[in-house]
Scaffold this active site. Structure first.
Site, PDB file in Angstrom:
ATOM      1  N   PHE A 120      80.791  80.105   4.237  1.00 44.66           N
ATOM      2  CA  PHE A 120      81.858  79.348   3.590  1.00 44.66           C
ATOM      3  C   PHE A 120      82.075  78.047   4.340  1.00 44.66           C
ATOM      4  CE2 PHE A 120      85.179  80.031   0.357  1.00 44.66           C
ATOM      5  CZ  PHE A 120      84.577  81.014  -0.396  1.00 44.66           C
ATOM      6  N   GLN A 234      96.077  70.902  -0.063  1.00 44.31           N
ATOM      7  CA  GLN A 234      94.609  70.938  -0.084  1.00 44.31           C
ATOM      8  C   GLN A 234      94.057  70.650  -1.477  1.00 44.31           C
ATOM      9  OE1 GLN A 234      92.129  74.740   0.685  1.00 44.31           O
ATOM     10  NE2 GLN A 234      91.610  73.271   2.285  1.00 44.31           N
ATOM     11  N   HIS A 236      90.720  71.192  -3.539  1.00 43.43           N
ATOM     12  CA  HIS A 236      89.467  71.943  -3.520  1.00 43.43           C
ATOM     13  C   HIS A 236      88.423  71.080  -4.230  1.00 43.43           C
ATOM     14  CE1 HIS A 236      86.519  75.057  -4.284  1.00 43.43           C
ATOM     15  NE2 HIS A 236      87.214  75.923  -3.575  1.00 43.43           N
ATOM     16  N   LEU A 246      89.378  77.144 -10.996  1.00 39.63           N
ATOM     17  CA  LEU A 246      88.583  77.074  -9.772  1.00 39.63           C
ATOM     18  C   LEU A 246      87.154  77.572  -9.973  1.00 39.63           C
ATOM     19  CD1 LEU A 246      88.715  76.572  -6.636  1.00 39.63           C
ATOM     20  CD2 LEU A 246      88.911  79.044  -6.451  1.00 39.63           C
ATOM     21  N   GLU A 249      84.246  78.242  -3.848  1.00 39.48           N
ATOM     22  CA  GLU A 249      83.350  77.712  -2.828  1.00 39.48           C
ATOM     23  C   GLU A 249      82.179  78.664  -2.578  1.00 39.48           C
ATOM     24  OE1 GLU A 249      85.572  75.851   0.316  1.00 39.48           O
ATOM     25  OE2 GLU A 249      84.170  76.613   1.792  1.00 39.48           O
ATOM     26  N   ARG A 280      86.799  71.387   3.129  1.00 41.89           N
ATOM     27  CA  ARG A 280      87.203  70.907   1.798  1.00 41.89           C
ATOM     28  C   ARG A 280      87.750  69.491   1.803  1.00 41.89           C
ATOM     29  NH1 ARG A 280      89.965  76.623  -0.101  1.00 41.89           N
ATOM     30  NH2 ARG A 280      87.966  77.630  -0.423  1.00 41.89           N
ATOM     31  N   HIS A 349      94.941  72.517  -4.797  1.00 46.48           N
ATOM     32  CA  HIS A 349      94.616  73.928  -4.609  1.00 46.48           C
ATOM     33  C   HIS A 349      95.592  74.700  -3.743  1.00 46.48           C
ATOM     34  CE1 HIS A 349      92.121  77.460  -4.477  1.00 46.48           C
ATOM     35  NE2 HIS A 349      91.934  77.367  -3.178  1.00 46.48           N
ATOM     36  N   ARG A 384      93.092  73.791   5.509  1.00 49.79           N
ATOM     37  CA  ARG A 384      92.717  75.202   5.624  1.00 49.79           C
ATOM     38  C   ARG A 384      91.236  75.389   5.353  1.00 49.79           C
ATOM     39  NH1 ARG A 384      92.043  79.510   1.850  1.00 49.79           N
ATOM     40  NH2 ARG A 384      92.698  78.294   0.056  1.00 49.79           N
TER      41      ARG A 384
HETATM   42  C1  LIG Z   1      91.900  80.478  -8.102  1.00 49.20           C
HETATM   43  C2  LIG Z   1      92.158  80.730  -6.650  1.00 49.20           C
HETATM   44  C3  LIG Z   1      91.172  81.260  -5.848  1.00 49.20           C
HETATM   45  C4  LIG Z   1      91.395  81.493  -4.503  1.00 49.20           C
HETATM   46  N1  LIG Z   1      90.396  82.034  -3.747  1.00 49.20           N
HETATM   47  C5  LIG Z   1      90.628  82.329  -2.449  1.00 49.20           C
HETATM   48  C6  LIG Z   1      89.629  82.978  -1.654  1.00 49.20           C
HETATM   49  O1  LIG Z   1      88.564  83.324  -2.123  1.00 49.20           O
HETATM   50  N2  LIG Z   1      89.919  83.232  -0.356  1.00 49.20           N
HETATM   51  C7  LIG Z   1      91.111  82.903   0.215  1.00 49.20           C
HETATM   52  O2  LIG Z   1      91.321  83.182   1.390  1.00 49.20           O
HETATM   53  N3  LIG Z   1      92.081  82.293  -0.524  1.00 49.20           N
HETATM   54  C8  LIG Z   1      91.867  82.015  -1.835  1.00 49.20           C
HETATM   55  N4  LIG Z   1      92.856  81.412  -2.577  1.00 49.20           N
HETATM   56  C9  LIG Z   1      94.183  81.236  -1.977  1.00 49.20           C
HETATM   57  C10 LIG Z   1      94.903  82.581  -1.933  1.00 49.20           C
HETATM   58  O3  LIG Z   1      94.512  83.354  -3.032  1.00 49.20           O
HETATM   59  C11 LIG Z   1      96.415  82.443  -1.954  1.00 49.20           C
HETATM   60  O4  LIG Z   1      96.842  81.543  -0.973  1.00 49.20           O
HETATM   61  C12 LIG Z   1      97.070  83.798  -1.704  1.00 49.20           C
HETATM   62  O5  LIG Z   1      96.561  84.779  -2.566  1.00 49.20           O
HETATM   63  C13 LIG Z   1      98.579  83.707  -1.866  1.00 49.20           C
HETATM   64  O6  LIG Z   1      99.111  85.001  -1.793  1.00 49.20           O
HETATM   65  P1  LIG Z   1     100.648  85.230  -1.614  1.00 49.20           P
HETATM   66  O7  LIG Z   1     100.839  86.704  -1.482  1.00 49.20           O
HETATM   67  O8  LIG Z   1     101.184  84.373  -0.552  1.00 49.20           O
HETATM   68  O9  LIG Z   1     101.301  84.712  -2.981  1.00 49.20           O
HETATM   69  P2  LIG Z   1     100.961  85.008  -4.597  1.00 49.20           P
HETATM   70  O10 LIG Z   1      99.786  85.851  -4.725  1.00 49.20           O
HETATM   71  O11 LIG Z   1     101.024  83.701  -5.207  1.00 49.20           O
HETATM   72  O12 LIG Z   1     102.217  85.898  -4.967  1.00 49.20           O
HETATM   73  C14 LIG Z   1     103.509  85.360  -5.090  1.00 49.20           C
HETATM   74  C15 LIG Z   1     104.465  86.443  -5.545  1.00 49.20           C
HETATM   75  O13 LIG Z   1     105.795  85.922  -5.539  1.00 49.20           O
HETATM   76  C16 LIG Z   1     106.437  86.219  -6.747  1.00 49.20           C
HETATM   77  N5  LIG Z   1     107.447  85.191  -7.022  1.00 49.20           N
HETATM   78  C17 LIG Z   1     107.321  83.843  -6.919  1.00 49.20           C
HETATM   79  N6  LIG Z   1     108.483  83.241  -7.296  1.00 49.20           N
HETATM   80  C18 LIG Z   1     109.339  84.219  -7.636  1.00 49.20           C
HETATM   81  C19 LIG Z   1     110.690  84.257  -8.106  1.00 49.20           C
HETATM   82  N7  LIG Z   1     111.407  83.150  -8.314  1.00 49.20           N
HETATM   83  N8  LIG Z   1     111.249  85.461  -8.341  1.00 49.20           N
HETATM   84  C20 LIG Z   1     110.555  86.607  -8.151  1.00 49.20           C
HETATM   85  N9  LIG Z   1     109.285  86.636  -7.721  1.00 49.20           N
HETATM   86  C21 LIG Z   1     108.687  85.463  -7.462  1.00 49.20           C
HETATM   87  C22 LIG Z   1     105.325  86.244  -7.773  1.00 49.20           C
HETATM   88  O14 LIG Z   1     105.723  86.981  -8.903  1.00 49.20           O
HETATM   89  C23 LIG Z   1     104.207  86.923  -6.970  1.00 49.20           C
HETATM   90  O15 LIG Z   1     104.386  88.313  -7.034  1.00 49.20           O
HETATM   91  C24 LIG Z   1      92.648  81.178  -3.934  1.00 49.20           C
HETATM   92  C25 LIG Z   1      93.648  80.648  -4.739  1.00 49.20           C
HETATM   93  C26 LIG Z   1      93.403  80.414  -6.077  1.00 49.20           C
HETATM   94  C27 LIG Z   1      94.492  79.808  -6.912  1.00 49.20           C
END
Ligand SMILES: Cc1cc2nc3c(=O)[nH]c(=O)nc-3n(C[C@H](O)[C@H](O)[C@H](O)COP(=O)(O)OP(=O)(O)OC[C@H]3O[C@@H](n4cnc5c(N)ncnc54)[C@H](O)[C@@H]3O)c2cc1C
Length: 569
Positions: A120, A234, A236, A246, A249, A280, A349, A384
């Protein structure tokens, strides 16, 4: 207003929230009553969209090491990461991968049955652990499955948190609206973990789900928690044109090329050693430079694009390693990557910044922890590396879960100030009844357009000043909103208004930080200040809330072993 009481509330059920719930449940051996709140159905958190992998050192015997992972992360961060946090991170990750393995995650494997790892960007060893190109989906599924064993976890799906109550710098409770019934809910507990994800939807051309609107960041900010390094967004390199979906990568990790209109692998000019696997920020800047020099394919909508070529990988490898990428390109681009290159350009991203926490995820507000993309501990600094985010969600989900569980067991339930609940009820009631004229959808589109135009890969003082004024004007218009739906049940108009208020609050912090930081570092590339300035700016930006906008301050960067050097790839 219904009031419910738990020991620990987890706000957000993505990777960080689920990992925190599991850690808290195990640490307390079933004795704590835990609530998990999500504005969408549990398996619809953005985390399910993570594609490429999760970073961890698994093969010291083949040449990888914790030091190397830490160094790659620190160098990738353009030396803004806190090195004590990075060291803790790399030490924790191998064990996290094994936890998931034991909980049954179907990792992709080598022919000998051991867990496979792919290269990566910015990592000098193939250390991305993956499950085809659907890693986040399988991680979420595995954590969700494992959580079924814990009856002490109560789910509040489709419950939108509207306010976080703190007084005297102590957490008091959350207020939410149950979208299914429209009833308001006060959630009380000894401790809170914010795991509400990032703010990718500040932009229109973004890889993020519609729901990623920075709610937790804005709510914490209003409740007195400082935000850190929010200017670092960031981009991407490979967003599918025109949707912004997306293209992982992993496509380059597995050997894909980036080419311009003249058929050149143009990265030879910018990152001759690492080519497509440079970090990135560097690839995104190189692509924008190619696009601006007219070496891209023009489009009438302005989304001029370059190409990501996978054809030389062959059908077998694409189908085995990148089936989801192929499906996305066919469904959303009408292009089969086995036969044709994919049109791509840099896309908003990831939020490197977030709610300021200490090494274990505690915020300065007593009783509140933050983990995952909502938090900034900071291991990503100014940029990142791919696969370090899902990894961070696992590591800090666990730390926050363990520590918040201990705190909840040792402390009494804090009182919820009576007035706070009534105030929030009134605010929502007033919003439903307003006789304004402004459409939240139009203001949201204007905000995203401003961010796309002026707060992108390259920034200038003039552009940022204009953006800040534009955001203030939009915030002013947002005081006169009009809702078409005045009902209570599944009122998506109301939710859009609340999200918009949060987005406007956060956008202002992003732009104010970008304007103040008169240097270029990682994802912040200022045309008017093209160099990194370690004398003045080897510091984190801290933003506190003031009535007339964010008040900016700073915090030193923790440097343990690696002094900043020039960053070449
Ligand atoms: C398309 C894509 C691909 C990616 N691929 C990778 C990868 O391969 N490797 C990597 O390391 N990272 C990757 N990332 C980044 C990574 O996926 C995210 O940074 C990470 O999953 C975020 O997880 P999280 O638990 O912080 O938040 P999220 O998974 O965004 O969860 C947020 C939670 O908060 C809740 N929430 C938000 N606001 C409220 C509200 N007002 N009231 C109640 N609930 C709320 C939502 O319902 C959800 O349950 C990718 C991101 C994207 C978009």
């Amino acid at each position: 207003m219904d009031t419910v009481t738990h020991d620990l509330v987890i706000f957000g059920a993505g990777l960080a929230g689920l990992r925190a719930a599991l850690a808290a449940a195990s640490a307390s051996r079933g004795k704590l009553d835990i609530a998990l709140v999500s504005k969408v159905q549990l398996m619809r958190a953005h985390s399910v969209a993570a594609e490429g992998g999760t970073a961890a050192v698994l093969r010291p015997e083949e040449g990888d090491s914790l030091e190397l992972h830490a160094w790659d992360t620190v160098k990738g961060s353009d030396f803004l990461a806190d090195q004590d946090a990075v060291e803790l991170f790399v030490r924790t990750m191998p064990e996290e991968i094994l936890h998931l393995e034991h909980w049954g995650l179907p990792w992709s494997r080598r022919p000998d049955g051991r867990i496979a790892q792919r290269p990566f960007g910015g990592h000098s060893f193939p250390r991305a652990v993956y499950a085809a190109d659907k890693t986040g989906f399988f991680e979420m599924q595995t954590l969700y499955d494992t959580l079924q064993r814990h009856a002490e976890v109560t789910r509040y799906d489709e419950c939108f948190v509207t306010a976080l109550v703190a007084a005297d710098n102590v957490y008091r409770g959350l207020i939410a609206i149950d979208m299914k019934s429209g009833r308001m809910l006060a959630l009380r507990s000894q401790a809170l973990i914010i795991a509400s994800g990032g703010a990718g939807r500040l932009y229109n051309f973004t890889t993020y789900s519609q729901t990623v609107t920075g709610d937790g960041l804005a709510l914490a900010f209003r409740a007195g928690a400082p935000l850190k390094d929010m200017e670092f967004v960031q981009f991407h390199p490979t967003g599918l044109v025109p949707s912004g979906i997306l293209i992982s990568e992993a496509a380059r990790g597995d050997g894909g090329y980036l080419i311009n209109k003249d058929g050149e692998r143009f990265l030879e000019r910018y990152a001759p050693q690492r080519m497509e696997l440079a970090p990135r920020d560097i690839i995104s800047r190189s692509m924008m430079t190619e696009i601006e020099a007219g070496r891209a394919y023009p489009r009438p909508d302005g989304l001029d694009h370059l190409l990501l070529d996978l054809r030389h990988l062959g059908a077998a490898k694409i189908n085995e390693r990148l089936p989801f990428i192929r499906e996305l390109a066919i469904k959303f681009g009408g292009i089969d990557p086995i036969e044709q290159p994919i049109p791509v350009r840099p896309v908003a991203h990831y939020s490197m910044g977030g709610i300021h926490t200490d090494l274990r995820g505690a915020t300065p507000v007593r009783g509140i922890w933050a983990a995952g993309e909502a938090a900034c501990v900071s291991i990503h600094g100014a940029n990142r590396l791919g696969t370090n985010s899902t990894a961070e969600c696992l590591a800090w989900g666990r730390f926050a879960g363990e520590d918040a569980a201990r705190f909840a067991a040792e402390n009494a339930l804090p009182p919820l100030p009576e007035g706070a609940v009534a105030d929030e009820e009134r605010r929502l009631h007033d919003l439903l009844r307003t006789e304004g004229t402004e459409s939240p959808y139009e203001i949201r589109a204007a905000l995203q357009e401003t961010m796309d135009r002026s707060v992108g890969v390259f920034r200038t003082g003039e552009g940022l000043t204009g953006a800040l004024a534009g955001i203030k004007e939009l915030a002013d218009r947002a005081r006169r909103l009009r809702l078409a739906d005045r009902g209570r049940v599944y009122n998506t108009d109301l939710i859009t208004c609340l999200e918009l208020q949060n987005m406007l609050e956060i956008a202002e912090v992003v732009v104010a930080g970008a304007l103040a930081r008169t240097e270029s570092r990682g994802a912040q590339a200022r045309r008017d200040f093209p160099n990194r300035d370690d004398q003045r700016w080897l510091i984190h930006t801290m933003a506190a809330r003031n009535l007339d906008g964010p008040r900016l301050g700073s915090l030193p960067v923790a440097i343990t072993r690696w002094e900043p050097v020039e960053r070449t790839y």
